[in-house]
Design a protein around this motif. Structure first.
Motif, PDB file in Angstrom:
ATOM      1  N   GLY A  85     -12.071  -4.942   0.830  1.00 36.67           N
ATOM      2  CA  GLY A  85     -11.030  -5.743   0.195  1.00 36.67           C
ATOM      3  C   GLY A  85      -9.717  -5.010  -0.039  1.00 36.67           C
ATOM      4  O   GLY A  85      -8.815  -5.552  -0.677  1.00 36.67           O
ATOM      5  N   TYR A  86      -9.581  -3.796   0.473  1.00 34.31           N
ATOM      6  CA  TYR A  86      -8.347  -3.024   0.297  1.00 34.31           C
ATOM      7  C   TYR A  86      -7.348  -3.400   1.379  1.00 34.31           C
ATOM      8  O   TYR A  86      -7.735  -3.736   2.493  1.00 34.31           O
ATOM      9  CB  TYR A  86      -8.641  -1.516   0.333  1.00 34.31           C
ATOM     10  CG  TYR A  86      -9.368  -1.058  -0.901  1.00 34.31           C
ATOM     11  CD1 TYR A  86      -8.695  -0.419  -1.923  1.00 34.31           C
ATOM     12  CD2 TYR A  86     -10.728  -1.307  -1.061  1.00 34.31           C
ATOM     13  CE1 TYR A  86      -9.355  -0.027  -3.074  1.00 34.31           C
ATOM     14  CE2 TYR A  86     -11.394  -0.918  -2.197  1.00 34.31           C
ATOM     15  CZ  TYR A  86     -10.711  -0.281  -3.207  1.00 34.31           C
ATOM     16  OH  TYR A  86     -11.366   0.099  -4.341  1.00 34.31           O
ATOM     17  N   GLN A  87      -6.077  -3.340   1.021  1.00 35.06           N
ATOM     18  CA  GLN A  87      -5.006  -3.652   1.961  1.00 35.06           C
ATOM     19  C   GLN A  87      -4.083  -2.451   2.093  1.00 35.06           C
ATOM     20  O   GLN A  87      -3.858  -1.721   1.123  1.00 35.06           O
ATOM     21  CB  GLN A  87      -4.193  -4.842   1.472  1.00 35.06           C
ATOM     22  CG  GLN A  87      -5.005  -6.105   1.334  1.00 35.06           C
ATOM     23  CD  GLN A  87      -4.216  -7.208   0.651  1.00 35.06           C
ATOM     24  OE1 GLN A  87      -3.133  -6.998   0.110  1.00 35.06           O
ATOM     25  NE2 GLN A  87      -4.774  -8.405   0.667  1.00 35.06           N
ATOM     26  N   LEU A  88      -3.534  -2.282   3.267  1.00 35.10           N
ATOM     27  CA  LEU A  88      -2.575  -1.213   3.512  1.00 35.10           C
ATOM     28  C   LEU A  88      -1.304  -1.500   2.725  1.00 35.10           C
ATOM     29  O   LEU A  88      -0.795  -2.614   2.739  1.00 35.10           O
ATOM     30  CB  LEU A  88      -2.262  -1.136   5.010  1.00 35.10           C
ATOM     31  CG  LEU A  88      -1.401   0.015   5.476  1.00 35.10           C
ATOM     32  CD1 LEU A  88      -2.066   1.354   5.174  1.00 35.10           C
ATOM     33  CD2 LEU A  88      -1.144  -0.109   6.974  1.00 35.10           C
ATOM     34  N   SER A  89      -0.808  -0.499   2.012  1.00 27.66           N
ATOM     35  CA  SER A  89       0.429  -0.662   1.250  1.00 27.66           C
ATOM     36  C   SER A  89       1.617  -0.503   2.179  1.00 27.66           C
ATOM     37  O   SER A  89       1.818   0.572   2.745  1.00 27.66           O
ATOM     38  CB  SER A  89       0.525   0.392   0.139  1.00 27.66           C
ATOM     39  OG  SER A  89      -0.478   0.191  -0.806  1.00 27.66           O
ATOM     40  N   PRO A  90       2.410  -1.552   2.354  1.00 26.38           N
ATOM     41  CA  PRO A  90       3.553  -1.458   3.256  1.00 26.38           C
ATOM     42  C   PRO A  90       4.667  -0.593   2.653  1.00 26.38           C
ATOM     43  O   PRO A  90       4.843  -0.544   1.436  1.00 26.38           O
ATOM     44  CB  PRO A  90       4.007  -2.906   3.409  1.00 26.38           C
ATOM     45  CG  PRO A  90       3.550  -3.580   2.159  1.00 26.38           C
ATOM     46  CD  PRO A  90       2.292  -2.875   1.735  1.00 26.38           C
ATOM     47  N   GLY A  91       5.360   0.070   3.506  1.00 26.13           N
ATOM     48  CA  GLY A  91       6.553   0.787   3.095  1.00 26.13           C
ATOM     49  C   GLY A  91       6.324   2.074   2.338  1.00 26.13           C
ATOM     50  O   GLY A  91       7.240   2.577   1.698  1.00 26.13           O
ATOM     51  N   GLN A  92       5.106   2.633   2.375  1.00 20.12           N
ATOM     52  CA  GLN A  92       4.863   3.892   1.674  1.00 20.12           C
ATOM     53  C   GLN A  92       4.478   4.972   2.665  1.00 20.12           C
ATOM     54  O   GLN A  92       3.789   4.720   3.648  1.00 20.12           O
ATOM     55  CB  GLN A  92       3.759   3.735   0.639  1.00 20.12           C
ATOM     56  CG  GLN A  92       4.176   2.881  -0.524  1.00 20.12           C
ATOM     57  CD  GLN A  92       3.189   2.988  -1.677  1.00 20.12           C
ATOM     58  OE1 GLN A  92       2.192   3.665  -1.610  1.00 20.12           O
ATOM     59  NE2 GLN A  92       3.489   2.282  -2.750  1.00 20.12           N
ATOM     60  N   LYS A  93       4.935   6.163   2.373  1.00 20.20           N
ATOM     61  CA  LYS A  93       4.558   7.343   3.140  1.00 20.20           C
ATOM     62  C   LYS A  93       4.154   8.407   2.138  1.00 20.20           C
ATOM     63  O   LYS A  93       4.658   8.441   1.024  1.00 20.20           O
ATOM     64  CB  LYS A  93       5.719   7.847   3.988  1.00 20.20           C
ATOM     65  CG  LYS A  93       6.134   6.882   5.068  1.00 20.20           C
ATOM     66  CD  LYS A  93       7.241   7.461   5.909  1.00 20.20           C
ATOM     67  CE  LYS A  93       7.620   6.447   6.988  1.00 20.20           C
ATOM     68  NZ  LYS A  93       8.587   6.981   7.913  1.00 20.20           N
ATOM     69  N   THR A  94       3.262   9.261   2.536  1.00 20.56           N
ATOM     70  CA  THR A  94       2.857  10.362   1.680  1.00 20.56           C
ATOM     71  C   THR A  94       3.610  11.607   2.113  1.00 20.56           C
ATOM     72  O   THR A  94       3.615  11.958   3.292  1.00 20.56           O
ATOM     73  CB  THR A  94       1.336  10.603   1.791  1.00 20.56           C
ATOM     74  OG1 THR A  94       0.668   9.427   1.358  1.00 20.56           O
ATOM     75  CG2 THR A  94       0.892  11.762   0.925  1.00 20.56           C
TER      76      THR A  94
END
Length: 148
Positions: free
Chosen positions: A130-139
């Motif tokens: 149920g997890y979604q990729l967070s758009p617009g983030q970089k580590t």
């Protein structure tokens, strides 16, 4: 097959070390034991669980409380490792669910995590949970050198 989820302890250090190395993060038992001491000493902030299958530690999950100024506090999954021979048997899913239950007890409305790009199977696993990729983030990361 029964999966037992329980808090990690010092007797788990050899298994935790082996699983961590299997995931591509080499560590000696002494260093891992020292980090374990810190985590176990802060149960309000850190939780570390292991999944046992057939009496063997098959995986581990570290979750930590992450209060933020700009948004509601969350729990972050700092690491999840399941041994290759134990994958696709439900240990990872069971560990994620216990972390989510802990997050709810802390009042968190979000659980976050980071997955290394070289972990090809990780995105599918987390999306099935149920997890979604967070758009617009970089580590971003900076290695701190010796500052004598």
């Amino acid at each position: 097959m029964t999966i037992i989820i329980r808090p990690a302890n010092y007797q788990d250090v050899p298994a935790l070390t082996a699983l961590t190395e299997e995931m591509g993060y080499p560590s000696d038992s002494q260093a891992l034991s020292e980090r374990l001491t810190m985590l176990l000493g802060s149960p309000d902030l850190h939780q570390l669980w292991v999944a046992e299958i057939e009496g063997e530690v098959a995986g581990w999950l570290h979750a930590f409380w992450r209060p933020l100024l700009e948004s509601p506090a969350a729990v972050e999954i700092g690491g999840l490792a399941v041994g290759l021979r134990w994958r696709r048997r439900g240990a990872g899913r069971a560990l994620v669910h216990v972390a989510e239950r802990w997050a709810r007890t802390k009042g968190a409305t979000t659980v976050t995590l980071r997955a290394a790009i070289h972990r090809d199977e990780a995105p599918d696993f987390y999306q099935h949970q149920g997890y979604q990729l967070s758009p617009g983030q970089k580590t971003f990361r900076k290695q701190l050198g010796d500052t004598h």
